[in-house]
Design a protein around this motif. Structure first.
Motif, PDB file in Angstrom:
ATOM      1  N   UNK A 118      11.317  12.200  -0.027  1.00 25.95           N
ATOM      2  CA  UNK A 118       9.924  12.290  -0.480  1.00 25.95           C
ATOM      3  C   UNK A 118       9.482  10.995  -1.147  1.00 25.95           C
ATOM      4  N   UNK A 119      10.382  10.381  -1.899  1.00 24.78           N
ATOM      5  CA  UNK A 119      10.041   9.126  -2.581  1.00 24.78           C
ATOM      6  C   UNK A 119       9.900   7.983  -1.572  1.00 24.78           C
ATOM      7  N   UNK A 120      10.804   7.930  -0.615  1.00 22.13           N
ATOM      8  CA  UNK A 120      10.764   6.864   0.399  1.00 22.13           C
ATOM      9  C   UNK A 120       9.475   6.966   1.232  1.00 22.13           C
ATOM     10  N   UNK A 121       9.079   8.191   1.574  1.00 20.88           N
ATOM     11  CA  UNK A 121       7.809   8.379   2.292  1.00 20.88           C
ATOM     12  C   UNK A 121       6.629   7.942   1.434  1.00 20.88           C
ATOM     13  N   UNK A 122       6.732   8.242   0.159  1.00 22.45           N
ATOM     14  CA  UNK A 122       5.661   7.923  -0.793  1.00 22.45           C
ATOM     15  C   UNK A 122       5.440   6.411  -0.915  1.00 22.45           C
ATOM     16  N   UNK A 123       6.515   5.618  -0.846  1.00 26.39           N
ATOM     17  CA  UNK A 123       6.377   4.174  -1.040  1.00 26.39           C
ATOM     18  C   UNK A 123       6.132   3.417   0.275  1.00 26.39           C
ATOM     19  N   UNK A 124       6.185   4.124   1.396  1.00 27.57           N
ATOM     20  CA  UNK A 124       6.018   3.454   2.697  1.00 27.57           C
ATOM     21  C   UNK A 124       4.654   2.761   2.778  1.00 27.57           C
ATOM     22  N   UNK A 125       4.656   1.554   3.267  1.00 29.42           N
ATOM     23  CA  UNK A 125       3.409   0.821   3.507  1.00 29.42           C
ATOM     24  C   UNK A 125       2.774   0.209   2.275  1.00 29.42           C
ATOM     25  N   UNK A 126       3.356   0.436   1.114  1.00 33.53           N
ATOM     26  CA  UNK A 126       2.728  -0.052  -0.126  1.00 33.53           C
ATOM     27  C   UNK A 126       3.284  -1.412  -0.542  1.00 33.53           C
ATOM     28  N   UNK A 127       2.483  -2.111  -1.341  1.00 35.39           N
ATOM     29  CA  UNK A 127       2.986  -3.310  -2.014  1.00 35.39           C
ATOM     30  C   UNK A 127       3.725  -2.835  -3.257  1.00 35.39           C
TER      31      UNK A 127
END
Ligand SMILES: [Zn+2]
Ligand SMILES: [Zn+2]
Length: 241
Positions: A118-127
């Motif tokens: 869930x955390x890895x999905x949450x940070x995907x694509x972000x700076x």
């Protein structure tokens, strides 16, 4: 099994024992410095959880919402997620890296984060923006653990990257002579945008820190990002402490 010279050297320097209980770690599994029983006791956070600090709700609550502590924080960031509860082995990993400079434990941190979908999905694509250390502290420790964490997250979640947008201009740790209220007020002015950086309105920024405790530091960082033009700011931490 084939081992590189570097790995052999690391094994000699750091015999494979569990950082939490000291038991031997025999297999070359995903957790090189944690034994299987200690790994099983790690509490990975899943929904439903507080939308600000990521702390999970136990029991009857079915939807994500703010926990009582975070309502008082009045966060200026959108939402926050955390990978694990910072106790037992998870806590020992963070402390080992931070206070004993056991950088090799980063491999176990990576293994923990690989399982925090869930955390890895949450940070995907972000700076990914590490919470900065003051240059004095950074020199003393030799690295910024939040930066290391951000790098691991960036390598696990596609599309993003680490951007050291923030710097710490005030050495808050030397301010022990102030009371808590004064320190909190000083924290407001402790961060700034790094020279040569400008923020994009289109980007989503995710602040990265090792631990969510009160949220005051993360909120101060978020305020600086917001007041310098960032429209979307979220928060990701390794553990909730
Ligand atoms: Zn153990
Ligand atoms: Zn919360």
């Amino acid at each position: 099994m084939f081992k590189t010279q570097v790995e052999n050297a690391i094994d000699l320097l750091y015999p494979r024992s569990c950082v939490q209980c000291g038991d031997a770690v025999e297999e070359r599994g995903p957790f090189p410095h944690l034994c299987p029983p200690c790994v099983r006791r790690i509490h990975w956070v899943r929904s439903p959880a507080c939308t600000v600090c990521g702390y999970p709700f136990f029991g009857a609550i079915e939807a994500d919402r703010e926990c009582p502590h975070c309502i008082l924080l009045r966060p200026v960031f959108g939402s926050g997620r955390t990978a694990v509860l910072l106790k037992g082995a998870a806590r020992e990993l963070v402390h080992g890296i931070k206070y004993r400079r056991e950088i090799h434990l980063l491999r176990d941190v990576r293994a923990v984060l690989e399982r925090a979908k869930e955390l890895v999905e949450f940070t995907a694509g972000a700076a990914l923006v590490p919470v900065p250390l003051h240059p004095r502290k950074r020199r003393e420790r030799g690295f910024n653990q939040s930066r290391l964490l951000a790098e691991v997250l960036a390598s696990l979640s596609p599309g993003g990257g680490v951007e050291e947008v923030l710097c710490r201009t005030l050495d808050t740790e030397t301010q022990t002579r102030f009371d808590r209220g004064e320190r909190l007020r000083n924290l407001k002015n402790a961060f700034a945008i790094s020279p040569d950086f400008s923020l994009s309105k289109r980007k989503r920024y995710v602040l990265v820190d090792d631990v969510f405790t009160t949220g005051a530091t993360l909120n101060s960082c978020a305020k600086v990002l917001r007041s310098n033009g960032a429209k979307r700011v979220d928060v990701a931490t390794f553990g909730h402490g």
